[in-house]
Design a protein around this motif. Structure first.
Motif, mmCIF file in Angstrom:
data_model
loop_
_atom_site.group_PDB
_atom_site.id
_atom_site.type_symbol
_atom_site.label_atom_id
_atom_site.label_comp_id
_atom_site.label_asym_id
_atom_site.label_seq_id
_atom_site.Cartn_x
_atom_site.Cartn_y
_atom_site.Cartn_z
ATOM 1 N N ARG A 42 0.867 -1.175 0.000
ATOM 2 C CA ARG A 42 0.000 0.000 0.000
ATOM 3 C C ARG A 42 0.899 1.219 0.000
ATOM 4 N NH1 ARG A 42 -5.256 -1.390 1.984
ATOM 5 N NH2 ARG A 42 -5.303 -3.491 2.866
ATOM 6 N N ARG A 60 -3.089 0.317 -4.043
ATOM 7 C CA ARG A 60 -3.010 -1.013 -3.429
ATOM 8 C C ARG A 60 -2.582 -1.968 -4.520
ATOM 9 N NH1 ARG A 60 -1.800 -4.767 -0.728
ATOM 10 N NH2 ARG A 60 -3.082 -5.923 0.765
ATOM 11 N N ASN A 62 -1.629 -5.891 -5.480
ATOM 12 C CA ASN A 62 -1.821 -7.265 -5.021
ATOM 13 C C ASN A 62 -1.489 -8.254 -6.115
ATOM 14 O OD1 ASN A 62 -2.738 -7.492 -2.282
ATOM 15 N ND2 ASN A 62 -4.605 -6.413 -2.903
ATOM 16 N N ASP A 260 3.084 -5.829 2.455
ATOM 17 C CA ASP A 260 2.401 -6.947 3.103
ATOM 18 C C ASP A 260 3.392 -8.011 3.554
ATOM 19 O OD1 ASP A 260 0.202 -5.537 2.371
ATOM 20 O OD2 ASP A 260 -0.703 -7.079 1.108
#
Length: 264
Positions: A42, A60, A62, A260
């Protein structure tokens, strides 16, 4: 003598036209990635216009199923700029994590009383663009065929995956919401850069854009040129951009970043 001059002028115009029409041959051949895809994260960015804060963006990143990379962006004007121009946008881009080819883009812009929904669908031949304005007269559908085409996210993933030696040049075709552009990215060197998120060893780039219309290159009407910096490490974060545009100087800087997965 006049006939010779006329013939020389015609020859020169023909040569210039041939050069202008051969830009496709200057596109950089796709090279195998030298760096892995970025870690899920993020990040928050701040924009300033002529020294005044004007907008923010939160992203964000992912890794999804089927080895795809998804980027979600939320952006809005801020401060005095928001009082003058209330603008909010969301942007979702999906890229094939193995080939770094774009898959799809969905972007929604809210500009005062108008909403603009842009949907891009990519395949090996090119892209189909659908733009719906509310209020408006339905959906405009465009198609642009080009075999080596990027969206904004896949272009960034591709560029950061390369070795990026000093003075190396990448020339790629990027499709934005409604039009294709030729992006010429030149590695200028390495230097230390400080942004609100910290101080980094960085790779500096020069960025130039040309609009592609009817197979010809045209100057970008709103963008002049820009300098950009990526962190010179395994993450290769987008740190900063200084752009000269039609309204003046716009600077984007990384404010914060959280990963993360910790580094091994």
């Amino acid at each position: 003598m006049i006939a010779r001059i006329g013939l020389a002028v015609i020859s020169l115009l023909w040569i210039q036209g041939a050069i202008a029409g051969s830009w496709e041959s200057t596109i950089t051949s796709a090279s195998p990635p030298s760096f892995p895809n970025p870690r899920p994260m993020r990040a928050r960015y701040g924009f300033s216009w002529s020294g005044f804060p004007c907008a923010t963006a939160e992203i964000r990143l992912n890794n999804t199923t089927a080895n795809r990379v998804q980027l979600d962006v939320t952006a809005r004007t801020a401060g005095l700029a928001r009082a003058l121009w209330k603008f909010d946008a969301t942007h979702t881009s999906i890229v094939d994590g193995s080939t770094l080819h774009p898959v799809s883009v969905r972007q929604l812009e809210n500009d005062r009383s108008e909403k603009i929904l842009t949907e891009l669908s990519f395949n090996s031949a090119g892209v189909v663009s659908k733009v719906t304005e509310t209020p408006g007269a339905g959906t405009k559908v465009r198609r642009y065929d080009f075999p080596r085409l990027f969206d904004l996210q896949s272009a960034m993933l591709y560029l950061r995956s390369q070795s990026l030696q000093e003075r190396s040049v990448q020339r790629i075709v990027v499709y934005s919401a409604t039009a294709p552009y030729l992006a010429t990215v030149t590695v200028l060197g390495r230097e230390r850069v400080t942004v609100p998120a910290g101080t980094y060893n960085a790779i500096k780039f020069d960025l130039q854009l040309n609009r592609i219309k009817d197979g010809q290159l045209l100057p970008h009407r709103k963008f002049r040129r820009a300098s950009a910096w990526l962190s010179d490490d395994a993450d290769r974060l987008f740190l900063k951009m200084e752009a000269q545009v039609f309204i003046g100087s716009v600077i984007c800087q990384l404010q914060s970043v959280d990963f993360d997965n910790p580094k091994s």
